[in-house]
Structure formats: structure tokens, C-alpha cells
Design a protein around this motif. Structure first.
Motif, PDB file in Angstrom:
ATOM      1  N   LEU A 149       0.851  -1.194   0.000  1.00 21.50           N
ATOM      2  CA  LEU A 149       0.000   0.000   0.000  1.00 21.50           C
ATOM      3  C   LEU A 149       0.879   1.232   0.000  1.00 21.50           C
ATOM      4  O   LEU A 149       1.998   1.216   0.520  1.00 21.50           O
ATOM      5  CB  LEU A 149      -0.884   0.017   1.251  1.00 21.50           C
ATOM      6  CG  LEU A 149      -2.053  -0.952   1.265  1.00 21.50           C
ATOM      7  CD1 LEU A 149      -2.586  -1.106   2.684  1.00 21.50           C
ATOM      8  CD2 LEU A 149      -3.153  -0.468   0.349  1.00 21.50           C
ATOM      9  N   ASP A 150       0.373   2.309  -0.588  1.00 19.96           N
ATOM     10  CA  ASP A 150       1.072   3.591  -0.541  1.00 19.96           C
ATOM     11  C   ASP A 150       0.046   4.707  -0.391  1.00 19.96           C
ATOM     12  O   ASP A 150      -1.167   4.464  -0.399  1.00 19.96           O
ATOM     13  CB  ASP A 150       1.964   3.795  -1.768  1.00 19.96           C
ATOM     14  CG  ASP A 150       1.198   3.803  -3.085  1.00 19.96           C
ATOM     15  OD1 ASP A 150       0.015   4.198  -3.098  1.00 19.96           O
ATOM     16  OD2 ASP A 150       1.790   3.421  -4.107  1.00 19.96           O
ATOM     17  N   GLY A 151       0.529   5.919  -0.255  1.00 20.02           N
ATOM     18  CA  GLY A 151      -0.342   7.065  -0.002  1.00 20.02           C
ATOM     19  C   GLY A 151      -1.394   7.291  -1.062  1.00 20.02           C
ATOM     20  O   GLY A 151      -2.574   7.491  -0.750  1.00 20.02           O
ATOM     21  N   SER A 152      -1.007   7.273  -2.337  1.00 22.19           N
ATOM     22  CA  SER A 152      -1.986   7.550  -3.388  1.00 22.19           C
ATOM     23  C   SER A 152      -3.014   6.419  -3.488  1.00 22.19           C
ATOM     24  O   SER A 152      -4.203   6.673  -3.707  1.00 22.19           O
ATOM     25  CB  SER A 152      -1.296   7.788  -4.735  1.00 22.19           C
ATOM     26  OG  SER A 152      -0.604   6.642  -5.157  1.00 22.19           O
ATOM     27  N   ALA A 153      -2.584   5.182  -3.313  1.00 22.67           N
ATOM     28  CA  ALA A 153      -3.529   4.059  -3.331  1.00 22.67           C
ATOM     29  C   ALA A 153      -4.507   4.181  -2.165  1.00 22.67           C
ATOM     30  O   ALA A 153      -5.710   3.955  -2.323  1.00 22.67           O
ATOM     31  CB  ALA A 153      -2.785   2.733  -3.263  1.00 22.67           C
ATOM     32  N   PHE A 154      -3.989   4.553  -0.997  1.00 17.94           N
ATOM     33  CA  PHE A 154      -4.854   4.694   0.174  1.00 17.94           C
ATOM     34  C   PHE A 154      -5.899   5.776  -0.046  1.00 17.94           C
ATOM     35  O   PHE A 154      -7.082   5.583   0.256  1.00 17.94           O
ATOM     36  CB  PHE A 154      -4.014   4.987   1.426  1.00 17.94           C
ATOM     37  CG  PHE A 154      -4.836   5.110   2.679  1.00 17.94           C
ATOM     38  CD1 PHE A 154      -5.417   3.993   3.259  1.00 17.94           C
ATOM     39  CD2 PHE A 154      -5.017   6.341   3.281  1.00 17.94           C
ATOM     40  CE1 PHE A 154      -6.171   4.102   4.420  1.00 17.94           C
ATOM     41  CE2 PHE A 154      -5.765   6.460   4.445  1.00 17.94           C
ATOM     42  CZ  PHE A 154      -6.341   5.343   5.016  1.00 17.94           C
ATOM     43  N   ILE A 155      -5.503   6.911  -0.591  1.00 14.67           N
ATOM     44  CA  ILE A 155      -6.441   8.007  -0.854  1.00 14.67           C
ATOM     45  C   ILE A 155      -7.534   7.537  -1.816  1.00 14.67           C
ATOM     46  O   ILE A 155      -8.719   7.802  -1.609  1.00 14.67           O
ATOM     47  CB  ILE A 155      -5.697   9.239  -1.406  1.00 14.67           C
ATOM     48  CG1 ILE A 155      -4.863   9.871  -0.287  1.00 14.67           C
ATOM     49  CG2 ILE A 155      -6.673  10.259  -1.993  1.00 14.67           C
ATOM     50  CD1 ILE A 155      -3.869  10.918  -0.766  1.00 14.67           C
ATOM     51  N   THR A 156      -7.145   6.826  -2.860  1.00 14.88           N
ATOM     52  CA  THR A 156      -8.126   6.302  -3.823  1.00 14.88           C
ATOM     53  C   THR A 156      -9.067   5.306  -3.148  1.00 14.88           C
ATOM     54  O   THR A 156     -10.279   5.340  -3.375  1.00 14.88           O
ATOM     55  CB  THR A 156      -7.406   5.635  -5.010  1.00 14.88           C
ATOM     56  OG1 THR A 156      -6.572   6.616  -5.639  1.00 14.88           O
ATOM     57  CG2 THR A 156      -8.388   5.072  -6.017  1.00 14.88           C
ATOM     58  N   LEU A 157      -8.523   4.424  -2.319  1.00 15.36           N
ATOM     59  CA  LEU A 157      -9.350   3.443  -1.614  1.00 15.36           C
ATOM     60  C   LEU A 157     -10.338   4.121  -0.664  1.00 15.36           C
ATOM     61  O   LEU A 157     -11.502   3.712  -0.571  1.00 15.36           O
ATOM     62  CB  LEU A 157      -8.471   2.463  -0.840  1.00 15.36           C
ATOM     63  CG  LEU A 157      -7.676   1.469  -1.684  1.00 15.36           C
ATOM     64  CD1 LEU A 157      -6.586   0.808  -0.848  1.00 15.36           C
ATOM     65  CD2 LEU A 157      -8.610   0.422  -2.290  1.00 15.36           C
ATOM     66  N   VAL A 158      -9.896   5.153   0.034  1.00 15.47           N
ATOM     67  CA  VAL A 158     -10.778   5.883   0.946  1.00 15.47           C
ATOM     68  C   VAL A 158     -11.915   6.538   0.157  1.00 15.47           C
ATOM     69  O   VAL A 158     -13.090   6.456   0.548  1.00 15.47           O
ATOM     70  CB  VAL A 158     -10.007   6.928   1.778  1.00 15.47           C
ATOM     71  CG1 VAL A 158     -10.948   7.902   2.466  1.00 15.47           C
ATOM     72  CG2 VAL A 158      -9.118   6.227   2.802  1.00 15.47           C
ATOM     73  N   LYS A 159     -11.599   7.164  -0.974  1.00  9.07           N
ATOM     74  CA  LYS A 159     -12.640   7.803  -1.799  1.00  9.07           C
ATOM     75  C   LYS A 159     -13.638   6.771  -2.303  1.00  9.07           C
ATOM     76  O   LYS A 159     -14.849   6.985  -2.249  1.00  9.07           O
ATOM     77  CB  LYS A 159     -12.011   8.542  -2.982  1.00  9.07           C
ATOM     78  CG  LYS A 159     -11.339   9.828  -2.596  1.00  9.07           C
ATOM     79  CD  LYS A 159     -10.732  10.509  -3.803  1.00  9.07           C
ATOM     80  CE  LYS A 159      -9.973  11.755  -3.396  1.00  9.07           C
ATOM     81  NZ  LYS A 159      -9.327  12.403  -4.532  1.00  9.07           N
ATOM     82  N   THR A 160     -13.148   5.634  -2.776  1.00  6.70           N
ATOM     83  CA  THR A 160     -14.018   4.573  -3.294  1.00  6.70           C
ATOM     84  C   THR A 160     -14.910   4.013  -2.195  1.00  6.70           C
ATOM     85  O   THR A 160     -16.123   3.857  -2.372  1.00  6.70           O
ATOM     86  CB  THR A 160     -13.178   3.450  -3.924  1.00  6.70           C
ATOM     87  OG1 THR A 160     -12.369   4.003  -4.961  1.00  6.70           O
ATOM     88  CG2 THR A 160     -14.057   2.345  -4.490  1.00  6.70           C
ATOM     89  N   ALA A 161     -14.330   3.706  -1.044  1.00  8.17           N
ATOM     90  CA  ALA A 161     -15.099   3.134   0.060  1.00  8.17           C
ATOM     91  C   ALA A 161     -16.111   4.147   0.603  1.00  8.17           C
ATOM     92  O   ALA A 161     -17.253   3.782   0.908  1.00  8.17           O
ATOM     93  CB  ALA A 161     -14.164   2.671   1.175  1.00  8.17           C
ATOM     94  N   SER A 162     -15.730   5.408   0.697  1.00 10.04           N
ATOM     95  CA  SER A 162     -16.650   6.448   1.174  1.00 10.04           C
ATOM     96  C   SER A 162     -17.846   6.582   0.244  1.00 10.04           C
ATOM     97  O   SER A 162     -18.992   6.695   0.693  1.00 10.04           O
ATOM     98  CB  SER A 162     -15.931   7.795   1.285  1.00 10.04           C
ATOM     99  OG  SER A 162     -14.912   7.732   2.244  1.00 10.04           O
ATOM    100  N   GLU A 163     -17.588   6.574  -1.056  1.00 12.54           N
ATOM    101  CA  GLU A 163     -18.670   6.671  -2.038  1.00 12.54           C
ATOM    102  C   GLU A 163     -19.578   5.442  -1.953  1.00 12.54           C
ATOM    103  O   GLU A 163     -20.805   5.558  -2.024  1.00 12.54           O
ATOM    104  CB  GLU A 163     -18.090   6.807  -3.447  1.00 12.54           C
ATOM    105  CG  GLU A 163     -19.120   6.911  -4.542  1.00 12.54           C
ATOM    106  CD  GLU A 163     -19.984   8.159  -4.488  1.00 12.54           C
ATOM    107  OE1 GLU A 163     -21.042   8.155  -5.142  1.00 12.54           O
ATOM    108  OE2 GLU A 163     -19.622   9.146  -3.805  1.00 12.54           O
TER     109      GLU A 163
END
Length: 164
Positions: free
Chosen positions: A65-79
Motif C-alpha cells: 500500500l502507498d499514499g496515493s492508493a490509500f487516498i483512492t481506496l478511501v474515496k471509493t469506500a466512502s462513495e
């Protein structure tokens, strides 16, 4: 002392990233030889979302995992969570508008998904928002234009009972 904002990761490990609202955990995919990532909200025991995760260069272990992947995962899961909440709300709170004797009537069905004894409230309002009627009905009551019109035409008698 570190200042943690909601976007500041608390944990940054190859298979686990966390901020104050979300945790991403890379897990073995039980369905095949690959990997998945599970997104947990606020320390929940069940993931809000699970999706496939990329294999690393060795084709055996997961990509870290890295920062950009985590940000994308958070956006996807939040949506995903937001849409699920909207869908649940739409299922539990329905309304249709039909014609009454003195104008338009909005009929609402509000389901209370109690585990022991679920029920619903069927209510009617006139065009000014004034309450016309309210009855308790089975949680399985199906609100449609036809059922709403029948209730209004029956002068708000409890559906299926022939009485108010």
C-alpha cells in the motif's frame, strides 16, 4: 507530538494503512491465489468494502500500500458507503402523490426495521403538508400508486382491515 488530521495516516505499513476514519488491510483472497484489500470504517469489525488488490513484482506477494492508493481506496469506500446509505434510506422512506377528493395527497411509507417486530407507518398529507391520516401497517406493505390511491379512496381505512 504529531498533529493528526483525518487525512494523515496513523499507520503506514505495506499491508495496512490507517487514518482516523478508515483502515485499509491487504488480505489473502480466499477465492483464488490473489490478494484483496478490505476497507474498514471507524474500527468496524466488518469491512465496508472488499476489492481485488494487485500482485507485487514477484507475482506471489501483494503490492505494498502507498499514499496515493490509500487516498483512492478511501474515496471509493466512502462513495460506496454513501450510496448504500442512500439506497437504504430510499427503501425505508417511500412516498407517492395521488389525487384525493379535495386535491393532491402525498402518501408516505416509513419502515422501522426493528429486529424483533418490524413495522411501518403509512401516512397522508394534503398539498399544504397538513396530516390527513396515519396508520401502522405491516413492514412488508408495498407502497405503489395503486395501493396509495386505494387507501385514499377508502378514506384512509387501515389497509386490509376495512376499518380506520
Amino acid at each position: 507530538m504529531t498533529d493528526h488530521t483525518p487525512d494523515t495516516p496513523l499507520v503506514q505499513e505495506p499491508r495496512r494503512w490507517q487514518n482516523e476514519q478508515w483502515t485499509a488491510q491487504v488480505i489473502k483472497n480466499d477465492d483464488d491465489d490473489g490478494w484483496a484489500v478490505a476497507m474498514y470504517k471507524d474500527g468496524a469489525s466488518e469491512p465496508a468494502l472488499v476489492g481485488p488488490w494487485t500482485m507485487g513484482r514477484d507475482k506471489k506477494n501483494p503490492k505494498p500500500l502507498d499514499g496515493s492508493a490509500f487516498i483512492t481506496l478511501v474515496k471509493t469506500a466512502s462513495e460506496f458507503v454513501r450510496r448504500s446509505e442512500q439506497q437504504l434510506h430510499a427503501t425505508l422512506h417511500q412516498s407517492v402523490t395521488v389525487n384525493g377528493l379535495s386535491g393532491r395527497v402525498t402518501v408516505c411509507l416509513d419502515i422501522v426495521p426493528d429486529e424483533d417486530s418490524p413495522y411501518a407507518t403509512l401516512s397522508a398529507q394534503d398539498e399544504l403538508g397538513e396530516a390527513l391520516a396515519e396508520v401502522k401497517v405491516d413492514a412488508g406493505f408495498k407502497l405503489s400508486r395503486q395501493s396509495a390511491q386505494a387507501w385514499v379512496d377508502a378514506e384512509f381505512a387501515r389497509p386490509g382491515s376495512g376499518r380506520r
